[in-house]
Motif scaffolding. Sequence first.
Motif, PDB file in Angstrom:
ATOM      1  N   THR A 147      39.471  12.024 -13.881  1.00  0.00           N
ATOM      2  CA  THR A 147      38.311  11.144 -13.936  1.00  0.00           C
ATOM      3  C   THR A 147      38.591   9.945 -13.046  1.00  0.00           C
ATOM      4  O   THR A 147      39.561   9.224 -13.271  1.00  0.00           O
ATOM      5  CB  THR A 147      38.051  10.679 -15.379  1.00  0.00           C
ATOM      6  OG1 THR A 147      37.912  11.827 -16.210  1.00  0.00           O
ATOM      7  CG2 THR A 147      36.789   9.866 -15.473  1.00  0.00           C
ATOM      8  N   ASP A 161      35.228   5.632 -10.163  1.00  0.00           N
ATOM      9  CA  ASP A 161      33.784   5.721  -9.918  1.00  0.00           C
ATOM     10  C   ASP A 161      33.086   6.466 -11.054  1.00  0.00           C
ATOM     11  O   ASP A 161      31.999   6.077 -11.480  1.00  0.00           O
ATOM     12  CB  ASP A 161      33.490   6.420  -8.584  1.00  0.00           C
ATOM     13  CG  ASP A 161      33.850   5.563  -7.380  1.00  0.00           C
ATOM     14  OD1 ASP A 161      33.962   4.330  -7.534  1.00  0.00           O
ATOM     15  OD2 ASP A 161      34.020   6.137  -6.287  1.00  0.00           O
ATOM     16  N   ASP A 162      33.716   7.564 -11.533  1.00  0.00           N
ATOM     17  CA  ASP A 162      33.159   8.304 -12.668  1.00  0.00           C
ATOM     18  C   ASP A 162      33.034   7.388 -13.880  1.00  0.00           C
ATOM     19  O   ASP A 162      32.016   7.390 -14.577  1.00  0.00           O
ATOM     20  CB  ASP A 162      34.052   9.497 -13.054  1.00  0.00           C
ATOM     21  CG  ASP A 162      34.111  10.572 -12.000  1.00  0.00           C
ATOM     22  OD1 ASP A 162      33.147  10.715 -11.209  1.00  0.00           O
ATOM     23  OD2 ASP A 162      35.128  11.297 -11.960  1.00  0.00           O
ATOM     24  N   ASP A 164      32.891   4.068 -13.911  1.00  0.00           N
ATOM     25  CA  ASP A 164      31.867   3.045 -13.672  1.00  0.00           C
ATOM     26  C   ASP A 164      30.466   3.599 -13.911  1.00  0.00           C
ATOM     27  O   ASP A 164      29.626   2.933 -14.515  1.00  0.00           O
ATOM     28  CB  ASP A 164      31.973   2.500 -12.244  1.00  0.00           C
ATOM     29  CG  ASP A 164      33.217   1.657 -12.027  1.00  0.00           C
ATOM     30  OD1 ASP A 164      33.829   1.211 -13.024  1.00  0.00           O
ATOM     31  OD2 ASP A 164      33.592   1.452 -10.847  1.00  0.00           O
ATOM     32  N   GLU A 165      30.212   4.824 -13.440  1.00  0.00           N
ATOM     33  CA  GLU A 165      28.899   5.439 -13.633  1.00  0.00           C
ATOM     34  C   GLU A 165      28.610   5.649 -15.125  1.00  0.00           C
ATOM     35  O   GLU A 165      27.501   5.392 -15.588  1.00  0.00           O
ATOM     36  CB  GLU A 165      28.826   6.782 -12.904  1.00  0.00           C
ATOM     37  CG  GLU A 165      28.731   6.667 -11.403  1.00  0.00           C
ATOM     38  CD  GLU A 165      28.732   8.023 -10.718  1.00  0.00           C
ATOM     39  OE1 GLU A 165      28.337   9.028 -11.341  1.00  0.00           O
ATOM     40  OE2 GLU A 165      29.145   8.082  -9.545  1.00  0.00           O
ATOM     41  N   GLU A 166      29.613   6.138 -15.851  1.00  0.00           N
ATOM     42  CA  GLU A 166      29.423   6.384 -17.279  1.00  0.00           C
ATOM     43  C   GLU A 166      29.189   5.082 -18.033  1.00  0.00           C
ATOM     44  O   GLU A 166      28.316   5.006 -18.903  1.00  0.00           O
ATOM     45  CB  GLU A 166      30.633   7.115 -17.859  1.00  0.00           C
ATOM     46  CG  GLU A 166      30.485   7.488 -19.302  1.00  0.00           C
ATOM     47  CD  GLU A 166      29.402   8.523 -19.589  1.00  0.00           C
ATOM     48  OE1 GLU A 166      29.061   8.691 -20.776  1.00  0.00           O
ATOM     49  OE2 GLU A 166      28.887   9.161 -18.642  1.00  0.00           O
ATOM     50  N   ALA A 192      27.915   2.388 -16.841  1.00  0.00           N
ATOM     51  CA  ALA A 192      26.573   1.908 -16.483  1.00  0.00           C
ATOM     52  C   ALA A 192      25.513   2.617 -17.317  1.00  0.00           C
ATOM     53  O   ALA A 192      24.566   1.981 -17.802  1.00  0.00           O
ATOM     54  CB  ALA A 192      26.325   2.118 -14.993  1.00  0.00           C
ATOM     55  N   LYS A 193      25.674   3.934 -17.512  1.00  0.00           N
ATOM     56  CA  LYS A 193      24.718   4.693 -18.334  1.00  0.00           C
ATOM     57  C   LYS A 193      24.745   4.210 -19.780  1.00  0.00           C
ATOM     58  O   LYS A 193      23.697   3.996 -20.400  1.00  0.00           O
ATOM     59  CB  LYS A 193      25.051   6.179 -18.309  1.00  0.00           C
ATOM     60  CG  LYS A 193      24.732   6.871 -17.019  1.00  0.00           C
ATOM     61  CD  LYS A 193      25.127   8.343 -17.141  1.00  0.00           C
ATOM     62  CE  LYS A 193      25.243   9.006 -15.804  1.00  0.00           C
ATOM     63  NZ  LYS A 193      25.748  10.385 -15.929  1.00  0.00           N
ATOM     64  N   GLU A 219      23.269   0.701 -20.058  1.00  0.00           N
ATOM     65  CA  GLU A 219      21.811   0.715 -19.926  1.00  0.00           C
ATOM     66  C   GLU A 219      21.159   1.150 -21.244  1.00  0.00           C
ATOM     67  O   GLU A 219      20.195   0.543 -21.699  1.00  0.00           O
ATOM     68  CB  GLU A 219      21.391   1.658 -18.802  1.00  0.00           C
ATOM     69  CG  GLU A 219      19.897   1.676 -18.564  1.00  0.00           C
ATOM     70  CD  GLU A 219      19.498   2.597 -17.433  1.00  0.00           C
ATOM     71  OE1 GLU A 219      18.372   3.131 -17.502  1.00  0.00           O
ATOM     72  OE2 GLU A 219      20.298   2.804 -16.499  1.00  0.00           O
ATOM     73  N   PRO A 262      27.084  -3.623 -17.745  1.00  0.00           N
ATOM     74  CA  PRO A 262      28.286  -2.784 -17.663  1.00  0.00           C
ATOM     75  C   PRO A 262      29.588  -3.578 -17.741  1.00  0.00           C
ATOM     76  O   PRO A 262      30.546  -3.136 -18.370  1.00  0.00           O
ATOM     77  CB  PRO A 262      28.146  -2.084 -16.309  1.00  0.00           C
ATOM     78  CG  PRO A 262      26.684  -2.096 -16.021  1.00  0.00           C
ATOM     79  CD  PRO A 262      26.155  -3.356 -16.653  1.00  0.00           C
ATOM     80  N   ARG A 315      32.506  -2.952 -20.423  1.00  0.00           N
ATOM     81  CA  ARG A 315      33.881  -2.645 -19.996  1.00  0.00           C
ATOM     82  C   ARG A 315      34.871  -3.572 -20.677  1.00  0.00           C
ATOM     83  O   ARG A 315      35.909  -3.128 -21.172  1.00  0.00           O
ATOM     84  CB  ARG A 315      34.023  -2.743 -18.485  1.00  0.00           C
ATOM     85  CG  ARG A 315      35.436  -2.445 -18.002  1.00  0.00           C
ATOM     86  CD  ARG A 315      35.598  -2.677 -16.518  1.00  0.00           C
ATOM     87  NE  ARG A 315      35.106  -1.582 -15.722  1.00  0.00           N
ATOM     88  CZ  ARG A 315      35.815  -0.497 -15.410  1.00  0.00           C
ATOM     89  NH1 ARG A 315      37.043  -0.375 -15.854  1.00  0.00           N
ATOM     90  NH2 ARG A 315      35.305   0.449 -14.669  1.00  0.00           N
TER      91      ARG A 315
END
Length: 100
Positions: A13, A16-17, A19-21, A23-24, A27, A33, A37
């Motif tokens: 992982t 970037d993976d 960070d994307e998770e 962010a989801k 949201e 985010p 974190r």
Amino acid sequence: ALRAVVIAEGIETSDDDLDEELAKIAEGAGEKPEKLRKQLEANGAIPIVKLDLAKAKALEWLIDNAEVVDEEGKPVDVAALTAAPDGEELEGSEESEGDD
């Protein structure tokens, strides 16, 4: 079982993976985010999120690499199962041309 696939296939992982998770998740929770974190880091939960992401990737790997067979053990053409009568793919099918 998914952890075993993660290890056997060397699934990792990336940041970037993660960070994307985050962010989801943020949201969906109505948070930023960065704040999420910090909370996860403070609770030592980042490794858990990364493991969950790796297991999701392992599940995707299994789906992509699984051989579908019938009751007799003969291979089944999955593309034929997901094709509409006119030869086009059914809606929601994730099969695409060239994926083998």
